[in-house]
Design an enzyme around this catalytic site. Sequence first.
Site, PDB file in Angstrom:
ATOM      1  N   ASP A  13     -38.379 -38.628  -9.059  1.00 50.47           N
ATOM      2  CA  ASP A  13     -38.480 -39.503 -10.232  1.00 50.47           C
ATOM      3  C   ASP A  13     -38.548 -40.979  -9.872  1.00 50.47           C
ATOM      4  O   ASP A  13     -38.128 -41.843 -10.647  1.00 50.47           O
ATOM      5  CB  ASP A  13     -37.304 -39.257 -11.209  1.00 50.47           C
ATOM      6  CG  ASP A  13     -37.258 -37.821 -11.678  1.00 50.47           C
ATOM      7  OD1 ASP A  13     -38.338 -37.212 -11.812  1.00 50.47           O
ATOM      8  OD2 ASP A  13     -36.146 -37.306 -11.897  1.00 50.47           O
ATOM      9  N   GLY A  15     -41.197 -42.667  -9.612  1.00 53.68           N
ATOM     10  CA  GLY A  15     -42.355 -43.290 -10.265  1.00 53.68           C
ATOM     11  C   GLY A  15     -43.648 -42.900  -9.542  1.00 53.68           C
ATOM     12  O   GLY A  15     -44.637 -43.637  -9.601  1.00 53.68           O
ATOM     13  N   LYS A  16     -43.633 -41.747  -8.884  1.00 52.79           N
ATOM     14  CA  LYS A  16     -44.822 -41.296  -8.129  1.00 52.79           C
ATOM     15  C   LYS A  16     -46.042 -41.164  -9.039  1.00 52.79           C
ATOM     16  O   LYS A  16     -47.151 -41.494  -8.658  1.00 52.79           O
ATOM     17  CB  LYS A  16     -44.543 -39.934  -7.452  1.00 52.79           C
ATOM     18  CG  LYS A  16     -43.403 -39.974  -6.444  1.00 52.79           C
ATOM     19  CD  LYS A  16     -43.114 -38.600  -5.884  1.00 52.79           C
ATOM     20  CE  LYS A  16     -42.529 -37.630  -6.872  1.00 52.79           C
ATOM     21  NZ  LYS A  16     -41.192 -37.988  -7.387  1.00 52.79           N
ATOM     22  N   GLY A  40     -42.006 -33.643 -12.822  1.00 49.78           N
ATOM     23  CA  GLY A  40     -42.383 -34.299 -14.073  1.00 49.78           C
ATOM     24  C   GLY A  40     -42.899 -35.668 -13.718  1.00 49.78           C
ATOM     25  O   GLY A  40     -42.121 -36.543 -13.349  1.00 49.78           O
ATOM     26  N   HIS A  41     -44.227 -35.834 -13.751  1.00 49.65           N
ATOM     27  CA  HIS A  41     -44.837 -37.107 -13.345  1.00 49.65           C
ATOM     28  C   HIS A  41     -45.401 -37.792 -14.590  1.00 49.65           C
ATOM     29  O   HIS A  41     -46.316 -37.288 -15.223  1.00 49.65           O
ATOM     30  CB  HIS A  41     -45.951 -36.864 -12.321  1.00 49.65           C
ATOM     31  CG  HIS A  41     -45.437 -36.265 -11.047  1.00 49.65           C
ATOM     32  ND1 HIS A  41     -46.261 -35.813 -10.044  1.00 49.65           N
ATOM     33  CD2 HIS A  41     -44.177 -36.051 -10.609  1.00 49.65           C
ATOM     34  CE1 HIS A  41     -45.519 -35.340  -9.054  1.00 49.65           C
ATOM     35  NE2 HIS A  41     -44.259 -35.466  -9.377  1.00 49.65           N
ATOM     36  N   ARG A 143     -41.612 -12.483   2.502  1.00 47.96           N
ATOM     37  CA  ARG A 143     -42.870 -11.733   2.611  1.00 47.96           C
ATOM     38  C   ARG A 143     -43.039 -10.669   1.546  1.00 47.96           C
ATOM     39  O   ARG A 143     -43.691  -9.666   1.770  1.00 47.96           O
ATOM     40  CB  ARG A 143     -43.040 -11.151   4.031  1.00 47.96           C
ATOM     41  CG  ARG A 143     -43.237 -12.255   5.046  1.00 47.96           C
ATOM     42  CD  ARG A 143     -42.948 -11.828   6.426  1.00 47.96           C
ATOM     43  NE  ARG A 143     -41.542 -11.481   6.584  1.00 47.96           N
ATOM     44  CZ  ARG A 143     -40.991 -11.121   7.728  1.00 47.96           C
ATOM     45  NH1 ARG A 143     -41.732 -11.040   8.804  1.00 47.96           N
ATOM     46  NH2 ARG A 143     -39.702 -10.820   7.792  1.00 47.96           N
ATOM     47  N   GLN A 223     -41.077 -34.250  -6.213  1.00 51.52           N
ATOM     48  CA  GLN A 223     -39.687 -34.453  -5.765  1.00 51.52           C
ATOM     49  C   GLN A 223     -39.602 -35.635  -4.785  1.00 51.52           C
ATOM     50  O   GLN A 223     -40.354 -36.580  -4.934  1.00 51.52           O
ATOM     51  CB  GLN A 223     -39.114 -33.163  -5.155  1.00 51.52           C
ATOM     52  CG  GLN A 223     -38.902 -32.041  -6.178  1.00 51.52           C
ATOM     53  CD  GLN A 223     -40.133 -31.208  -6.447  1.00 51.52           C
ATOM     54  OE1 GLN A 223     -40.786 -30.756  -5.523  1.00 51.52           O
ATOM     55  NE2 GLN A 223     -40.450 -30.984  -7.701  1.00 51.52           N
ATOM     56  N   ALA A 298     -37.992 -35.898 -16.971  1.00 55.33           N
ATOM     57  CA  ALA A 298     -39.295 -35.684 -17.604  1.00 55.33           C
ATOM     58  C   ALA A 298     -39.571 -34.187 -17.786  1.00 55.33           C
ATOM     59  O   ALA A 298     -40.438 -33.802 -18.555  1.00 55.33           O
ATOM     60  CB  ALA A 298     -40.395 -36.330 -16.766  1.00 55.33           C
ATOM     61  N   GLY A 301     -35.294 -33.050 -19.635  1.00 58.40           N
ATOM     62  CA  GLY A 301     -34.664 -33.968 -20.590  1.00 58.40           C
ATOM     63  C   GLY A 301     -33.224 -34.307 -20.244  1.00 58.40           C
ATOM     64  O   GLY A 301     -32.554 -35.032 -20.984  1.00 58.40           O
ATOM     65  N   LEU A 331     -38.565 -52.533 -10.956  1.00 55.50           N
ATOM     66  CA  LEU A 331     -37.805 -53.754 -10.701  1.00 55.50           C
ATOM     67  C   LEU A 331     -37.394 -54.399 -12.033  1.00 55.50           C
ATOM     68  O   LEU A 331     -36.313 -54.980 -12.145  1.00 55.50           O
ATOM     69  CB  LEU A 331     -38.657 -54.725  -9.866  1.00 55.50           C
ATOM     70  CG  LEU A 331     -37.952 -55.983  -9.386  1.00 55.50           C
ATOM     71  CD1 LEU A 331     -36.816 -55.650  -8.424  1.00 55.50           C
ATOM     72  CD2 LEU A 331     -38.932 -56.950  -8.713  1.00 55.50           C
TER      73      LEU A 331
HETATM   74  P1  GDP Z   1     -42.061 -39.274 -10.793  1.00 60.87           P
HETATM   75  O1  GDP Z   1     -41.476 -37.906 -10.979  1.00 60.87           O
HETATM   76  O2  GDP Z   1     -41.754 -39.858  -9.447  1.00 60.87           O
HETATM   77  O3  GDP Z   1     -43.524 -39.332 -11.117  1.00 60.87           O
HETATM   78  O4  GDP Z   1     -41.316 -40.214 -11.851  1.00 60.87           O
HETATM   79  P2  GDP Z   1     -41.022 -39.874 -13.393  1.00 60.87           P
HETATM   80  O5  GDP Z   1     -42.303 -39.966 -14.142  1.00 60.87           O
HETATM   81  O6  GDP Z   1     -40.246 -38.616 -13.518  1.00 60.87           O
HETATM   82  O7  GDP Z   1     -40.022 -41.036 -13.759  1.00 60.87           O
HETATM   83  C1  GDP Z   1     -40.378 -42.376 -13.665  1.00 60.87           C
HETATM   84  C2  GDP Z   1     -40.259 -42.995 -15.072  1.00 60.87           C
HETATM   85  O8  GDP Z   1     -40.276 -44.400 -14.955  1.00 60.87           O
HETATM   86  C3  GDP Z   1     -41.425 -42.651 -15.990  1.00 60.87           C
HETATM   87  O9  GDP Z   1     -40.963 -42.576 -17.311  1.00 60.87           O
HETATM   88  C4  GDP Z   1     -42.375 -43.836 -15.819  1.00 60.87           C
HETATM   89  O10 GDP Z   1     -43.191 -44.048 -16.953  1.00 60.87           O
HETATM   90  C5  GDP Z   1     -41.398 -44.959 -15.641  1.00 60.87           C
HETATM   91  N1  GDP Z   1     -41.844 -46.069 -14.791  1.00 60.87           N
HETATM   92  C6  GDP Z   1     -42.619 -46.039 -13.673  1.00 60.87           C
HETATM   93  N2  GDP Z   1     -42.713 -47.266 -13.129  1.00 60.87           N
HETATM   94  C7  GDP Z   1     -41.983 -48.076 -13.904  1.00 60.87           C
HETATM   95  C8  GDP Z   1     -41.658 -49.474 -13.852  1.00 60.87           C
HETATM   96  O11 GDP Z   1     -42.033 -50.196 -12.942  1.00 60.87           O
HETATM   97  N3  GDP Z   1     -40.847 -49.959 -14.841  1.00 60.87           N
HETATM   98  C9  GDP Z   1     -40.360 -49.181 -15.854  1.00 60.87           C
HETATM   99  N4  GDP Z   1     -39.587 -49.745 -16.762  1.00 60.87           N
HETATM  100  N5  GDP Z   1     -40.650 -47.876 -15.932  1.00 60.87           N
HETATM  101  C10 GDP Z   1     -41.434 -47.335 -14.970  1.00 60.87           C
HETATM  102  P1  IMO Z   2     -40.353 -35.073  -9.588  1.00 58.03           P
HETATM  103  O1  IMO Z   2     -41.638 -34.591  -8.938  1.00 58.03           O
HETATM  104  C1  IMO Z   2     -36.003 -34.993  -9.728  1.00 58.03           C
HETATM  105  C2  IMO Z   2     -34.063 -31.233  -8.582  1.00 58.03           C
HETATM  106  C3  IMO Z   2     -33.358 -30.437  -9.663  1.00 58.03           C
HETATM  107  C4  IMO Z   2     -32.245 -29.807  -8.846  1.00 58.03           C
HETATM  108  C5  IMO Z   2     -32.939 -29.513  -7.509  1.00 58.03           C
HETATM  109  C6  IMO Z   2     -33.409 -28.067  -7.370  1.00 58.03           C
HETATM  110  O2  IMO Z   2     -40.491 -35.337 -11.042  1.00 58.03           O
HETATM  111  O3  IMO Z   2     -39.779 -36.199  -8.807  1.00 58.03           O
HETATM  112  P2  IMO Z   2     -35.455 -26.736  -8.439  1.00 58.03           P
HETATM  113  O4  IMO Z   2     -35.790 -26.423  -9.863  1.00 58.03           O
HETATM  114  O5  IMO Z   2     -36.512 -27.505  -7.716  1.00 58.03           O
HETATM  115  O6  IMO Z   2     -35.018 -25.517  -7.663  1.00 58.03           O
HETATM  116  O7  IMO Z   2     -34.144 -27.679  -8.537  1.00 58.03           O
HETATM  117  O8  IMO Z   2     -34.037 -30.398  -7.436  1.00 58.03           O
HETATM  118  N1  IMO Z   2     -35.484 -31.551  -8.887  1.00 58.03           N
HETATM  119  C7  IMO Z   2     -35.919 -32.763  -9.207  1.00 58.03           C
HETATM  120  N2  IMO Z   2     -35.246 -33.918  -9.424  1.00 58.03           N
HETATM  121  N3  IMO Z   2     -37.355 -34.972  -9.806  1.00 58.03           N
HETATM  122  C8  IMO Z   2     -38.036 -33.829  -9.572  1.00 58.03           C
HETATM  123  O9  IMO Z   2     -39.372 -33.798  -9.494  1.00 58.03           O
HETATM  124  C9  IMO Z   2     -37.316 -32.638  -9.296  1.00 58.03           C
HETATM  125  N4  IMO Z   2     -37.668 -31.363  -9.043  1.00 58.03           N
HETATM  126  C10 IMO Z   2     -36.533 -30.699  -8.772  1.00 58.03           C
HETATM  127  O10 IMO Z   2     -32.868 -31.272 -10.686  1.00 58.03           O
HETATM  128  O11 IMO Z   2     -31.242 -30.760  -8.596  1.00 58.03           O
HETATM  129 MG    MG Z   3     -40.243 -36.894 -12.302  1.00 64.68          MG
END
Ligand code: GDP
Ligand code: IMO
Ligand code: MG
Length: 431
Positions: A13, A15-16, A40-41, A143, A223, A298, A301, A331
């Site tokens: 999470d 911000g990938k 969740g991206h 396997r 992740q 994402a 929830g 930032l």
């Molecule tokens: P990911 O899983 O690494 O793709 O990240 P997520 O999408 O799960 O979480 C990142 C959250 O931060 C999302 O809701 C983005 O829309 C938000 N986000 C990304 N970059 C920024 C930023 O620079 N500032 C703010 N305020 N939100 C950001």
């Molecule tokens: P993105 O791509 C944050 C966490 C779960 C749990 C652990 C194992 O959005 O960054 P799993 O269902 O993979 O067996 O759960 O990993 N987890 C994440 N945490 N961002 C994610 O993906 C995650 N995908 C799994 O919350 O702690």
């Molecule tokens: Mg995410």
Amino acid sequence: MPLVVIVGCQWGDEGKGKVIDFLAHDADWVARYQGGNNAGHTVIVRGEKRVLHLIPSGILHPNAKCLIGNGVVVDPQALVEEMRMLEQSGVSVRERLFVSENAHLIMPYHRKLDHMMEARRGANKIGTTGRGIGCAYSDKVARHGIRMHDLRDKDAFARKVATFSPFYQHLFESYGEEPWEVDDVVEEVWRYRDEILPLIVDGVTLINEELDRGKNVLAEGAQGILLDVDFGTYPFVTSSNPSPGGVCTGLGVPPRKISKVVGVLKAYSTRVGAGPFVTELHDELGTKLREWGGEFGATTGRPRRCGWFDCVAVRRSLQIGGITNLALMKLDVLSGLDEIRVCTHYRIGGQTVNVLPFGFETTEHIEPVYETFKGWKQPLDDVRKFDDLPQAARDYVIALEQLIGARMDFVSVGPDRDETIFRSKELFRGL
Ligand code: GDP
Ligand code: IMO
Ligand code: MG
């Protein structure tokens, strides 16, 4: 043959999704190499929000083609539902999306087992996303997994499910759960099969030939390195290798074809689910960061746990990641704080520790040592040049760079594609 990897350097999470989105502008291909619909991206383009779980975020760029690589575990229902969701919102998918024939399937019994195992773990639960990820990977390694190419022949598919069924029936029974019928499982998967079949390809040949033709490929990590099954805070990890090593096994590309690795960092730390988190804030400030940063999962929830930036943890990721470029995200979320703290090292049993140790599951014996920086009050979302940031924000970024020994080439100041400070030339240029 430019292959650029995007990898999370904390606990996911970071911000990938946003970074992939702004880099995908120059990409011919975007390929997922690990994980599944546990990801969740989030991508926000001109105020419109989209969350991708399984399909590479690059799909939002009409010129990019996307591959779900062999290292990904694919839930057929999740795949088809995401394709339909995208198409309903006007994104063309079917002619641009491909799935490796040797990617493993998340079967309905994997999802069920994931929930059963978590319930039985009680206080030691991992806090998985409940998507059956770990169970599908377990079957792959044991396997007795079922792969995409098995969708080509229904009888052969049913025979495989029947072969593995006694093992599962026994397991379900021992958990006191209802048994399931092979036919029901086959029919459940077959509901989605016709929509998936046309996407199935030899992903290894496809991506290698495209690289040999000089096409730009982005490898989209899910992740983060600290959730990597080998290098993360085990056992509170996911079941795949988000670290760049996973690109070679998850797409079938040789290591020498990787040109760059872009690491993604949040300006503070978050984690969702259980597991050690040394710089976690349990006070009002942690709640504030969660609110200001919108730190709610994402995918599930769930509220994300929030804390200060941890250089010790990040140094481990940089060591493993071979990072060539860094993106510092969110930032802007720190605006309004009087002071910002950064964990520079740990004290464990009187020793100074600079790199995250592997063998710890609790944090009571770890003392985080902090350096405190001056905060800033101004909002940052309108800033597009590094020199236009408030002095205190610049000082903070520069201090992080010095503490982790790497430069932030991108600094993100808001969720939208445009809310970004670019300090580097185009990534693909000159590769
Ligand atoms: P990911 O899983 O690494 O793709 O990240 P997520 O999408 O799960 O979480 C990142 C959250 O931060 C999302 O809701 C983005 O829309 C938000 N986000 C990304 N970059 C920024 C930023 O620079 N500032 C703010 N305020 N939100 C950001
Ligand atoms: P993105 O791509 C944050 C966490 C779960 C749990 C652990 C194992 O959005 O960054 P799993 O269902 O993979 O067996 O759960 O990993 N987890 C994440 N945490 N961002 C994610 O993906 C995650 N995908 C799994 O919350 O702690
Ligand atoms: Mg995410």
